[in-house]
Design a protein around this motif. Structure first.
Motif: not given
Length: 102
Positions: A29-30, A42-43, A91, A94
């Protein structure tokens, strides 16, 4: 090993690393960039800390992949980075995840 052989080896390693990046980027995600490393994760949590008048950043990353061709294992469950330098967190959208196939 000659200088030419070493350069060829490093070029092959960089290409393999890019291919691995291309294969795994879609599961993260990041993107986190520090002065020493590039991570997919992801975090992420970044905290500015102050001690003795100096400001530094504490970066906590979970479920990560590390861009480093010299690491035998690039996946890490938890990473903590302390740095006095800038930290960039983005971030991924898509559309950013769709890389050209080669």
């Amino acid at each position: 090993m000659s200088a030419e052989e070493l350069e060829k080896y490093e070029t092959e390693q960089e290409l393999n690393l890019y291919r691995e990046y291309r294969d795994v980027v879609g599961i993260f995600k990041y993107v986190v960039e520090t002065d020493r490393r590039f991570y997919l994760c992801n975090s992420v949590d970044v905290k500015a800390r102050s001690e003795g008048g100096d400001v530094f950043f504490e970066v906590t990353i979970a479920d990560a992949w590390v861009w480093d061709m010299y690491r035998p294992a690039r996946f890490a469950k938890n990473v903590k980075v302390l740095t006095f330098k800038d930290v960039n967190v983005e971030e991924l959208a898509t559309s950013d995840l769709e890389l050209p196939k080669s």
